[in-house]
Design a protein around this motif. Structure first.
Motif, short mmCIF file in Angstrom:
data_model
loop_
_atom_site.label_atom_id
_atom_site.label_comp_id
_atom_site.label_asym_id
_atom_site.label_seq_id
_atom_site.Cartn_x
_atom_site.Cartn_y
_atom_site.Cartn_z
N GLY A 292 0.80 -1.22 0.00
CA GLY A 292 0.00 0.00 0.00
C GLY A 292 0.82 1.27 0.00
O GLY A 292 0.27 2.36 -0.06
N GLY A 293 2.14 1.13 0.07
CA GLY A 293 3.01 2.31 0.02
C GLY A 293 3.17 2.80 -1.41
O GLY A 293 3.02 2.03 -2.36
N GLU A 294 3.50 4.06 -1.57
CA GLU A 294 3.65 4.61 -2.92
C GLU A 294 4.72 5.70 -2.95
O GLU A 294 4.68 6.59 -3.79
N HIS A 295 5.67 5.60 -2.04
CA HIS A 295 6.66 6.67 -1.88
C HIS A 295 8.05 6.14 -2.19
O HIS A 295 8.62 5.38 -1.41
N PRO A 296 8.61 6.52 -3.34
CA PRO A 296 9.91 5.98 -3.73
C PRO A 296 11.05 6.44 -2.83
O PRO A 296 12.07 5.78 -2.74
N THR A 297 10.85 7.59 -2.14
CA THR A 297 11.90 8.10 -1.26
C THR A 297 11.37 8.17 0.16
O THR A 297 10.43 8.92 0.46
N VAL A 298 11.93 7.37 1.03
CA VAL A 298 11.59 7.36 2.45
C VAL A 298 12.91 7.34 3.21
O VAL A 298 13.77 6.48 2.97
N LEU A 299 13.09 8.30 4.11
CA LEU A 299 14.36 8.50 4.79
C LEU A 299 14.22 8.20 6.28
O LEU A 299 13.18 8.47 6.87
N VAL A 300 15.28 7.67 6.87
CA VAL A 300 15.32 7.41 8.31
C VAL A 300 16.41 8.29 8.92
O VAL A 300 17.52 8.37 8.38
N ALA A 301 16.08 8.94 10.04
CA ALA A 301 17.04 9.84 10.68
C ALA A 301 16.86 9.79 12.19
O ALA A 301 15.76 9.57 12.69
N ASN A 302 17.95 10.02 12.90
CA ASN A 302 17.90 10.11 14.35
C ASN A 302 18.03 11.56 14.79
O ASN A 302 18.41 12.44 14.02
N GLY A 303 17.70 11.83 16.02
CA GLY A 303 17.85 13.16 16.58
C GLY A 303 18.00 13.05 18.09
O GLY A 303 17.67 12.01 18.67
N ALA A 304 18.52 14.04 18.76
CA ALA A 304 18.97 15.28 18.18
C ALA A 304 20.45 15.17 17.81
O ALA A 304 21.19 14.42 18.44
N VAL A 305 20.86 15.94 16.79
CA VAL A 305 22.24 15.94 16.33
C VAL A 305 22.81 17.35 16.41
O VAL A 305 22.09 18.32 16.67
N SER A 306 24.11 17.45 16.18
CA SER A 306 24.81 18.73 16.29
C SER A 306 24.41 19.69 15.19
O SER A 306 23.98 19.28 14.10
N GLY A 307 24.60 20.97 15.46
CA GLY A 307 24.43 22.00 14.45
C GLY A 307 25.60 22.03 13.49
O GLY A 307 26.40 21.08 13.41
N ALA A 308 25.71 23.12 12.73
CA ALA A 308 26.76 23.24 11.70
C ALA A 308 28.13 23.03 12.32
O ALA A 308 28.48 23.66 13.32
N HIS A 309 28.91 22.13 11.72
CA HIS A 309 30.22 21.82 12.28
C HIS A 309 31.18 21.41 11.17
O HIS A 309 30.79 20.86 10.15
N LEU A 310 32.45 21.66 11.43
CA LEU A 310 33.50 21.32 10.49
C LEU A 310 33.69 19.81 10.47
O LEU A 310 33.83 19.18 11.53
#
Length: 314
Positions: A292-310
């Motif tokens: 029943g899914g129809e989404h070719p792009t599905v992303l998995v991510a964790n949080g919280a993570v750091s802000g902008a960093h080198l």
């Protein structure tokens, strides 16, 4: 003191995260047209990388993955990376020079602040490339001129945002959170969503109420508590404009997600899960056309993570 060109390293790469608004309260529009916001941000593990190198002139190149529509990217002269460079250069009285490469993984025009992440990463990278030594306070001030979400992209983690979202204060976060994100193949105009919010909420308060329940849920570290506290005042107008987003939220929750939420003004939908395995299971269901899914792009991510960093320099 500004470093000499020949003393500068070959390049700097800075990584900046996507954001989710765990709570987004919207007030009635002010006289200047802006809506007062009270939001709780979380930086999640989808990132854009900005690499800068010395060059006698200015250029910006953007690379996108196959699933992303490059046609939604702004022109060079309108790119927020160029505007960030202009403000930083003007602050220090230095010329705007450099070759910039942006590698995107945050959905474009998806309500996850990919452009803001690029601006934050550019500020950090160019400050090092130019050797200008900008203070944290000045970086945050310049970031706020670029947009409401840019200061948070510098700070990362989980934070309370007030004003137009640009006044950022960290909040206690005891959890490791897992999210599934489903981007849309077409954008949703943020001004249009806000206009529809005004139509649907003619009696919105001058200032949105506090997010005490959400902040307490973050401090608890309990996924079910966070799921119960998630809130977005822009979700109703976004779904009214794009009813299929409401259908997607229903499918994600039917697939087992603890809660579905539109990210910011949309159209990306995010789903809170209880663990990495749970997130992968929900993602697989949403991506599987046989289920029943129809989404070719599905992303998995964790949080919280750091802000902008080198992340690297040479």
């Amino acid at each position: 003191m500004t470093a000499r060109f020949e003393d500068l390293p070959a390049q700097f790469t800075v990584r900046a995260p996507a954001k989710i608004n765990l709570h987004l309260g919207v007030g009635a529009p002010r006289e200047d047209g802006y809506h007062p916001l009270l939001t709780v941000y979380q930086a999640v593990g989808l990132h854009d990388d900005v690499t800068v190198r010395p060059a006698p002139d200015w250029s910006v190149e953007v690379a996108v993955p196959d699933w992303m529509d490059a046609g939604q990217l702004p022109r060079l002269e309108d790119n927020i990376v160029t505007r960030a460079a202009d403000l930083l250069a003007a602050h220090h009285g230095v010329p705007r020079t450099g070759a910039v490469d942006v590698v995107k993984a945050i959905p474009v025009a998806g309500g996850m602040a990919g452009g803001s992440a690029d601006a934050a990463a550019a500020l950090v990278a160019l400050d090092r490339l130019w050797g200008t030594g900008t203070t944290d306070e000045d970086l945050l001030r310049i970031a706020a001129e670029l947009g409401s979400d840019v200061p948070f992209a510098l700070i990362g983690g989980s934070a309370l945002g007030t004003g137009r979202g640009e006044l950022v204060q960290r909040v206690e976060d005891a959890g490791t959170w897992w999210w599934v994100a489903v981007p849309s193949d077409r954008g949703l105009s943020t001004p249009q969503v806000y206009r529809h919010f005004d139509e649907l909420s003619p009696h919105a308060p001058a200032q949105p109420p506090p997010a005490d329940d959400l902040i307490a849920a973050l401090a608890s570290g309990v996924p079910e508590a966070l799921a119960a506290a998630l809130h977005n005042d822009l979700q109703e107008p976004a779904i009214a404009l794009r009813p299929e987003l409401g259908d997607l939220l229903d499918r994600g929750e039917a697939a087992g997600a603890l809660r579905g939420l539109i990210s910011g003004s949309g159209p990306t939908c995010v789903f809170l899960c209880s663990s990495p395995d749970h997130a992968r299971e929900v993602a697989a269901t949403l991506a599987d056309p046989d289920g029943g899914g129809e989404h070719p792009t599905v992303l998995v991510a964790n949080g919280a993570v750091s802000g902008a960093h080198l992340v690297e320099y040479a």
